[in-house]
Design a protein around this motif. Structure first.
Motif, PDB file in Angstrom:
ATOM      1  N   GLY A 284     -62.084  84.891 -85.342  1.00 55.07           N
ATOM      2  CA  GLY A 284     -62.336  86.072 -84.527  1.00 55.07           C
ATOM      3  C   GLY A 284     -61.183  87.043 -84.441  1.00 55.07           C
ATOM      4  N   GLY A 285     -60.056  86.742 -85.097  1.00 58.16           N
ATOM      5  CA  GLY A 285     -58.934  87.676 -85.073  1.00 58.16           C
ATOM      6  C   GLY A 285     -58.002  87.466 -83.897  1.00 58.16           C
ATOM      7  N   ALA A 286     -57.297  88.514 -83.534  1.00 60.18           N
ATOM      8  CA  ALA A 286     -56.227  88.423 -82.541  1.00 60.18           C
ATOM      9  C   ALA A 286     -56.719  87.989 -81.164  1.00 60.18           C
ATOM     10  N   GLY A 287     -55.855  87.229 -80.474  1.00 65.79           N
ATOM     11  CA  GLY A 287     -56.119  86.829 -79.111  1.00 65.79           C
ATOM     12  C   GLY A 287     -55.417  87.759 -78.140  1.00 65.79           C
ATOM     13  N   ARG A 288     -55.485  87.430 -76.854  1.00 65.50           N
ATOM     14  CA  ARG A 288     -54.926  88.310 -75.820  1.00 65.50           C
ATOM     15  C   ARG A 288     -53.397  88.346 -75.880  1.00 65.50           C
ATOM     16  N   ILE A 289     -52.769  87.177 -75.928  1.00 73.64           N
ATOM     17  CA  ILE A 289     -51.311  87.078 -75.998  1.00 73.64           C
ATOM     18  C   ILE A 289     -50.967  86.112 -77.128  1.00 73.64           C
ATOM     19  N   GLU A 290     -50.167  86.570 -78.071  1.00 75.88           N
ATOM     20  CA  GLU A 290     -49.786  85.723 -79.200  1.00 75.88           C
ATOM     21  C   GLU A 290     -48.294  85.876 -79.474  1.00 75.88           C
ATOM     22  N   THR A 291     -47.633  84.749 -79.702  1.00 72.91           N
ATOM     23  CA  THR A 291     -46.187  84.745 -79.922  1.00 72.91           C
ATOM     24  C   THR A 291     -45.857  83.837 -81.099  1.00 72.91           C
ATOM     25  N   ILE A 292     -45.046  84.341 -82.021  1.00 72.34           N
ATOM     26  CA  ILE A 292     -44.548  83.495 -83.108  1.00 72.34           C
ATOM     27  C   ILE A 292     -43.022  83.512 -83.073  1.00 72.34           C
ATOM     28  N   ASN A 293     -42.426  82.417 -83.471  1.00 73.55           N
ATOM     29  CA  ASN A 293     -40.972  82.294 -83.462  1.00 73.55           C
ATOM     30  C   ASN A 293     -40.529  81.496 -84.677  1.00 73.55           C
ATOM     31  N   ASP A 294     -39.350  81.832 -85.188  1.00 74.74           N
ATOM     32  CA  ASP A 294     -38.711  81.023 -86.211  1.00 74.74           C
ATOM     33  C   ASP A 294     -37.212  81.186 -86.079  1.00 74.74           C
ATOM     34  N   VAL A 295     -36.479  80.124 -86.332  1.00 74.73           N
ATOM     35  CA  VAL A 295     -35.030  80.184 -86.207  1.00 74.73           C
ATOM     36  C   VAL A 295     -34.384  80.937 -87.358  1.00 74.73           C
TER      37      VAL A 295
END
Length: 304
Positions: free
Chosen positions: A45-56
């Motif tokens: 369904g695609g993007a959600g309300r709040i999305e966070t990605i992280n990488d060191v």
């Protein structure tokens, strides 16, 4: 299927359907060790309300920031043929660039280096095995010449032509338009504040996918590896908010009391297994008690 423009060892693209069935349509989603962000990109369904990605890794985060902020410039630096001498030269240039990249990303939320992002993703697509941008300059390695290539240098199976790189960048930029990109230690992205776990958050549902570098298996596959991180992540997951839906990727045998263990396997080196070897068949997904049920069909498709 939308994918990153570079291959990434340990990608969970083939397990994404199972992971999203376990998480459900959560209001806040976080991927603390995102790499190629394969699970995020395969969200139903695609993007959600709040999305966070992280990488060191600053190179990874710079790529995702360039995708969001300067996709057309990124496309220009990505569009380049396979070249052994250029691969060697760019490897050295990027190794020197990475020493300042993370601090620049940290100092300015609008900063990105499309040239470094494009060369890094292009080189990751040409490179064979481990060692790409690992801080060792002057290495000479024959580029990948097998089949139709990998990542951004891969040619279509139908007409032998190149991919629509500008269109690919624009599609990725549209998907990541509202995704928050963090560069640093994984723990910074899973605090209650960082994932917006508060009454104002619609439904109050939180989903987290944890995919740290495994401690038992091949090493030297990632630019930033730290001993003990897999155990550290698992220990944190056991003490996290019991309402959060958490999926942890790892090998069989992890001691996760009260969590469900799901088997999954993907063919091919670098996609979660080692081309039908015992190592690949040890891949597991560990589901926290709050996770939803996985349909048998999704489990079967992941296995085969």
């Amino acid at each position: 299927m939308l994918t990153a423009q570079f291959p990434y060892f340990g990608s969970k693209r083939h397990a994404a359907e199972m992971i999203w069935q376990a998480l459900g349509d959560v209001a806040s989603y976080c991927e603390p060790c995102c790499g190629s962000a394969a699970v995020l990109l395969n969200r139903p369904g695609g993007a959600g309300r709040i999305e966070t990605i992280n990488d060191v890794c600053g190179l990874v985060c710079n790529y995702w920031r360039a995708v969001k902020l300067k996709p057309q410039e990124l496309a220009q630096w990505l569009d380049y043929p396979v070249s052994e001498l250029d691969l060697t030269a760019r490897h050295g240039w990027l190794n020197a660039r990475v020493t300042t990249l993370a601090s620049e990303l940290e100092a300015d939320p609008d900063f990105c280096d499309p040239k470094a992002a494009g060369w890094w993703a292009w080189g990751a697509s040409c490179w064979i095995g481990s060692g790409w941008c690992d801080g060792t300059s002057g290495r000479v390695k024959l580029p990948s010449l097998a089949d139709t290539g990998k990542g951004v240098i891969r040619r279509t199976n139908f007409d032998g032509g190149p991919r629509d790189i500008p269109g690919w960048c624009i599609a990725l930029a549209a998907r990541l338009a509202r995704v928050r990109v963090i560069c640093g230690d994984w723990r910074r992205s899973v605090t209650s504040a960082a994932i917006a776990d508060n009454p104002a958050n619609a439904n109050g549902s939180v989903g987290i996918f944890l995919d740290p570098p495994y401690e038992k298996g091949a090493t030297g596959l990632y630019t930033n590896e730290r001993a003990g991180i897999a155990s550290e992540v698992a220990a944190w997951a056991l003490t996290a908010n019991p309402k959060w839906r958490i999926v942890l990727a790892g090998y069989e045998g992890l001691d996760m009391p009260g969590w469900r263990c799901e088997e999954w396997y993907a063919e091919g080196f670098g996609t979660g297994g080692y081309n039908r070897t015992d190592t690949g068949r040890r891949e597991r997904l560990y589901l926290s008690p709050s996770c939803l049920s996985i349909k048998p069909q999704a489990r079967q498709e992941a296995l085969f």
